[in-house]
Enzyme design. Sequence first.
Site, PDB file in Angstrom:
ATOM      1  CD1 TRP A 191     -16.619 -31.116   0.734  1.00 26.55           C
ATOM      2  CD2 TRP A 191     -18.453 -32.197   1.297  1.00 26.55           C
ATOM      3  NE1 TRP A 191     -17.401 -31.746  -0.500  1.00 26.55           N
ATOM      4  CE2 TRP A 191     -18.254 -32.413  -0.070  1.00 26.55           C
ATOM      5  CE3 TRP A 191     -19.496 -32.964   2.134  1.00 26.55           C
ATOM      6  CZ2 TRP A 191     -19.255 -33.279  -0.695  1.00 26.55           C
ATOM      7  CZ3 TRP A 191     -20.492 -33.556   1.317  1.00 26.55           C
ATOM      8  CH2 TRP A 191     -20.465 -33.681  -0.053  1.00 26.55           C
TER       9      TRP A 191
ATOM     10  CE  LYS B 172     -13.639 -38.757  -1.202  1.00 29.19           C
ATOM     11  NZ  LYS B 172     -15.098 -38.080  -1.474  1.00 29.19           N
TER      12      LYS B 172
ATOM     13  CG  ASP C 128     -18.531 -36.920   5.772  1.00 27.24           C
ATOM     14  OD1 ASP C 128     -18.458 -37.957   5.132  1.00 27.24           O
ATOM     15  OD2 ASP C 128     -18.709 -35.774   5.231  1.00 27.24           O
TER      16      ASP C 128
END
Length: 503
Positions: free
Chosen positions: A231, A348, A312
């Site tokens: 990311w 999300k 993460d």
Amino acid sequence: MAATSSSAVSALGSAAVRWTSRCIFALADNRCTWTFVPQRQLSGLTSAGVSGQKVVSTTSFVKRQFSGLRGAAFPGQKVVSTPLFVKSNSRTTMTLAAGVSKFEAVTMAPPDPILGVSEAFRADTSDAKLNLGVGAYRTEELQPLVLNVVKKAEKKMLESGENKEYLPIEGLAAFNKATAELLLGADSPAIKEGRVATVQGLSGTGSLRLGAAFIQRYFPGAKVLISSPTWGNHKNIFNDAGVPWSEYRYFEPKTVGLDFEGMMADIKDAPSGSFILLHGCAHNPTGIDPTPEQWEKIADLIEEKGHMAFFDVAYQGFASGSLDQDADSVRLFVKRGLEILVAQSYSKNLGLYAERIGAINAVVHSSDVAVRVKSQLKRLARPMYSNPPVHGAKIVANVVGDAALFDEWRAEMEMMAGRIKTVRQRLYDDLSTKDKSGKDWSFVLKQIGMFSFTGLNRAQSDNMSDKWHVYMTKDGRISLAGLSLAKCSYLADAIIDSYYNVQ
Ligand code: PLA
């Protein structure tokens, strides 16, 4: 206030004028001073900062115009040299300093590689446009979705008339409890033994940033290893926190799969005591996760080398549709008694993108250490943002803490993950049917989570947006969460055209 050569130059920063002179005059507090500046001190100056500014040539004009000016510099600078004169051969010129911003040296930042895509999308007026840049869930009608459980939790909060008092630095206690249990399992021995330090963070990004600040302070010089690719914001986060990082191999373009040998070799080569940043599930951008057997081997190696895993977890529930299954990687490490850091996000899985709700957790060997680690995380948070926002924390606490809402959330998450899988399948079908070359597009099906890593290069990605109005990140990633069944055929045409007709 007199101007010296160095202060005059530093006041200019890297902006200023096209200097041809060796002589700078400066006026401050009504006094005009000048100094010779060696040519090399001026050689780095460019003309960029003064575009649109007038250059005049009379000193009387200057005195009139600037007689009231007082010195004020960037912090730490002693002297302000507001108008600046340049003597060049036979000509004396002056930069109209009154119009020169103290911020003139600030250059334009490039657009963010992910969020900048949404800006470009918004500027496109075509009806065909499609935003597959940011990983944000959309309905089949391509509209943002607020989950029913979120609406119910908010209704409950409104009815109970909750106040807007500050939260403690570590955040809402009910949220911190819920988030650790969601991550590690409600019956986790680590939680029962008080070995988990949890601090509410500003979603995944803020939690990673807090974790990075912690590493910088308590493990000075320790390196973080980041997957290649990853990311885009990971590198910014560690850069800004002053934590050195390097990459470990992760993606193998030939197989469009995991380069497991490369990954293991790079983790092995890292200096003992490094932090290994791992995506808990649904690796972004590749959509490729290690298998359970590979996770075991990664844990073995990290233990053997004395490294520490920094997870993460931004997509718990989105990879498989199951909150528990998507936390298996993290739980495996905890079960083995390894100390870890974990950043969580509810952007999300609960669709709480704008609420900025997440957490940083440290799972450690003893409750005593956990208490101290938590106290230091709080100490880092306080001067950064003081304490976190309450709204998202209460939503999460209400949803996770209420059995009926929790079940409903799981069903809604399965629905979202399910819609992405259906779209994935349809895109694959369309690509395979339309592309007569026999190319194997099955990687689209093998990838998991919100994204597909298409393998399109930068020029091909540009073609997607310029010709087809399909916006995606330039690393070739598309967010399937922003795709509808109705748009799959159009997207397949765009991908095939870009893949075969653009190099
Ligand atoms: N970690 C990973 C791996 C992510 O993909 C993202 C978000 C985050 C952390 C942080 O999200 P949060 O701060 O909202 O909790 N990645 C997005 C959005 C969805 C972004 O770039 O900010 C993406 O499109 O990649």
